[in-house]
Design a protein around this motif. Sequence first.
Motif, PDB file in Angstrom:
ATOM      1  N   GLY A  57       7.018  -2.253  -1.249  1.00  0.00           N
ATOM      2  CA  GLY A  57       7.218  -0.815  -1.073  1.00  0.00           C
ATOM      3  C   GLY A  57       8.679  -0.420  -0.883  1.00  0.00           C
ATOM      4  O   GLY A  57       8.985   0.759  -0.738  1.00  0.00           O
ATOM      5  N   GLN A  58       9.585  -1.438  -0.872  1.00  0.00           N
ATOM      6  CA  GLN A  58      11.006  -1.121  -0.668  1.00  0.00           C
ATOM      7  C   GLN A  58      11.817  -1.458  -1.917  1.00  0.00           C
ATOM      8  O   GLN A  58      11.480  -2.412  -2.623  1.00  0.00           O
ATOM      9  CB  GLN A  58      11.549  -1.922   0.526  1.00  0.00           C
ATOM     10  CG  GLN A  58      10.876  -1.595   1.849  1.00  0.00           C
ATOM     11  CD  GLN A  58      10.896  -0.105   2.174  1.00  0.00           C
ATOM     12  OE1 GLN A  58      11.939   0.533   2.104  1.00  0.00           O
ATOM     13  NE2 GLN A  58       9.732   0.458   2.485  1.00  0.00           N
ATOM     14  N   PRO A  59      12.893  -0.688  -2.181  1.00  0.00           N
ATOM     15  CA  PRO A  59      13.722  -0.971  -3.358  1.00  0.00           C
ATOM     16  C   PRO A  59      14.390  -2.339  -3.249  1.00  0.00           C
ATOM     17  O   PRO A  59      14.616  -2.825  -2.155  1.00  0.00           O
ATOM     18  CB  PRO A  59      14.780   0.132  -3.342  1.00  0.00           C
ATOM     19  CG  PRO A  59      14.211   1.220  -2.504  1.00  0.00           C
ATOM     20  CD  PRO A  59      13.304   0.540  -1.520  1.00  0.00           C
ATOM     21  N   ARG A  62       4.607   2.860   2.226  1.00  0.00           N
ATOM     22  CA  ARG A  62       5.408   3.922   1.635  1.00  0.00           C
ATOM     23  C   ARG A  62       4.518   5.158   1.498  1.00  0.00           C
ATOM     24  O   ARG A  62       3.319   5.024   1.295  1.00  0.00           O
ATOM     25  CB  ARG A  62       5.877   3.442   0.248  1.00  0.00           C
ATOM     26  CG  ARG A  62       6.970   4.274  -0.354  1.00  0.00           C
ATOM     27  CD  ARG A  62       7.515   3.665  -1.645  1.00  0.00           C
ATOM     28  NE  ARG A  62       8.598   4.523  -2.069  1.00  0.00           N
ATOM     29  CZ  ARG A  62       9.870   4.341  -1.733  1.00  0.00           C
ATOM     30  NH1 ARG A  62      10.234   3.301  -1.018  1.00  0.00           N
ATOM     31  NH2 ARG A  62      10.788   5.203  -2.134  1.00  0.00           N
ATOM     32  N   VAL A  63       5.106   6.363   1.610  1.00  0.00           N
ATOM     33  CA  VAL A  63       4.307   7.598   1.563  1.00  0.00           C
ATOM     34  C   VAL A  63       4.793   8.513   0.440  1.00  0.00           C
ATOM     35  O   VAL A  63       5.983   8.838   0.342  1.00  0.00           O
ATOM     36  CB  VAL A  63       4.380   8.341   2.923  1.00  0.00           C
ATOM     37  CG1 VAL A  63       3.708   9.706   2.827  1.00  0.00           C
ATOM     38  CG2 VAL A  63       3.723   7.512   4.033  1.00  0.00           C
ATOM     39  N   ILE A 108       0.837  -1.213   0.000  1.00  0.00           N
ATOM     40  CA  ILE A 108       0.000   0.000   0.000  1.00  0.00           C
ATOM     41  C   ILE A 108       0.869   1.260   0.000  1.00  0.00           C
ATOM     42  O   ILE A 108       1.732   1.450   0.867  1.00  0.00           O
ATOM     43  CB  ILE A 108      -0.918   0.046   1.254  1.00  0.00           C
ATOM     44  CG1 ILE A 108      -1.655  -1.290   1.479  1.00  0.00           C
ATOM     45  CG2 ILE A 108      -1.913   1.211   1.136  1.00  0.00           C
ATOM     46  CD1 ILE A 108      -2.607  -1.694   0.408  1.00  0.00           C
ATOM     47  N   LEU A 109       0.568   2.113  -0.969  1.00  0.00           N
ATOM     48  CA  LEU A 109       1.191   3.440  -1.028  1.00  0.00           C
ATOM     49  C   LEU A 109       0.222   4.445  -0.415  1.00  0.00           C
ATOM     50  O   LEU A 109      -0.957   4.483  -0.789  1.00  0.00           O
ATOM     51  CB  LEU A 109       1.457   3.820  -2.488  1.00  0.00           C
ATOM     52  CG  LEU A 109       1.986   5.247  -2.717  1.00  0.00           C
ATOM     53  CD1 LEU A 109       3.449   5.350  -2.266  1.00  0.00           C
ATOM     54  CD2 LEU A 109       1.862   5.655  -4.185  1.00  0.00           C
ATOM     55  N   VAL A 127      -5.495   7.236  -0.690  1.00  0.00           N
ATOM     56  CA  VAL A 127      -5.429   8.677  -0.886  1.00  0.00           C
ATOM     57  C   VAL A 127      -6.068   9.335   0.323  1.00  0.00           C
ATOM     58  O   VAL A 127      -7.245   9.074   0.603  1.00  0.00           O
ATOM     59  CB  VAL A 127      -6.224   9.105  -2.147  1.00  0.00           C
ATOM     60  CG1 VAL A 127      -6.017  10.581  -2.453  1.00  0.00           C
ATOM     61  CG2 VAL A 127      -5.865   8.240  -3.339  1.00  0.00           C
ATOM     62  N   SER A 128      -5.325  10.158   1.059  1.00  0.00           N
ATOM     63  CA  SER A 128      -5.921  10.755   2.252  1.00  0.00           C
ATOM     64  C   SER A 128      -5.281  12.094   2.590  1.00  0.00           C
ATOM     65  O   SER A 128      -4.064  12.189   2.700  1.00  0.00           O
ATOM     66  CB  SER A 128      -5.771   9.814   3.450  1.00  0.00           C
ATOM     67  OG  SER A 128      -6.296  10.440   4.604  1.00  0.00           O
TER      68      SER A 128
END
Length: 202
Positions: free
Chosen positions: A200-202, A127-128, A5-6, A112-113
Amino acid sequence: MKPWILGLTGGIGSGKSAAAQHFGELGIHTVDADYAARWVVEPGRPALAKIAAHFGTTILLPDGQLDRAALRAQVFANPEERRWLEQLLHPLIRQEIIEHLGRAQSPYAILVSPLLIESGQYQLTQRVLVVDVPEDLQVQRAMARDGSDEAQIRAIIAAQASREERLRHADDVLVNDRDLAWLQGEVERLHHFYLTLRGGQP
Ligand SMILES: CC(C)(COP(=O)(O)OP(=O)(O)OC[C@H]1O[C@@H](n2cnc3c(N)ncnc32)[C@H](O)[C@@H]1O)[C@@H](O)C(=O)NCCC(=O)NCCS
Ligand SMILES: Nc1ncnc2c1ncn2[C@@H]1O[C@H](COP(=O)(O)OP(=O)(O)OP(=O)(O)O)[C@@H](O)[C@H]1O
């Protein structure tokens, strides 16, 4: 596999919805906290009855729906009323978000928030991404979209995290101070990067 989740956030009028729309066109499942905030106060839902009991039935439109403009005027003129409303709605909004994110089937999904940081919803994300614009541009775009006066938009901004605070939580920043074509190009660049990430991480 469950998508990671982004979190996509930014202040009022920063361009979150415009960015989210383009992520959606690229096939990414998006869940918008502002939509969840509408579902939880639909007629028949217990939260709407509590709001009417607290603010009086003048907060309802003749058809029984919440008069959002009236509530907006009340809560952004009175921080205590805003906190009362948030305490009622934020847990319900969070439940709706969790349910909807659970149905996502794209490689990653987006929450989305506007209050990702303030409400602790960022804990639901891996991740943000912060959409960042200078405050004057934010005011200008929000006024044009909502037909609100400048004082109300500034009061809403004052009720949100500062630009600096939001940026402190950012893994990625999208600077949205150019036109919509630029915004879409940035979304595409980020999307290709996100597709390479694991959890979410490289
Ligand atoms: C006050 C309400 C009725 C106004 O409704 P309206 O349709 O005019 O605006 P909408 O919901 O589309 O919100 C517009 C923007 O206002 C800002 N905003 C909304 N609520 C808040 C809040 N509690 N604090 C700071 N900013 C807020 C956000 O930037 C949001 O994107 C509505 O915003 C609301 O119910 N807010 C409380 C719930 C909440 O915190 N929602 C934000 C998502 S978690
Ligand atoms: N790069 C841009 N150029 C011109 N207009 C833009 C740009 N980005 C966004 N806008 C416009 O600015 C307004 C605010 O954008 P948007 O609704 O996406 O903001 P938001 O962050 O979702 O706001 P909110 O927190 O209120 O939901 C919209 O009318 C949108 O079309």
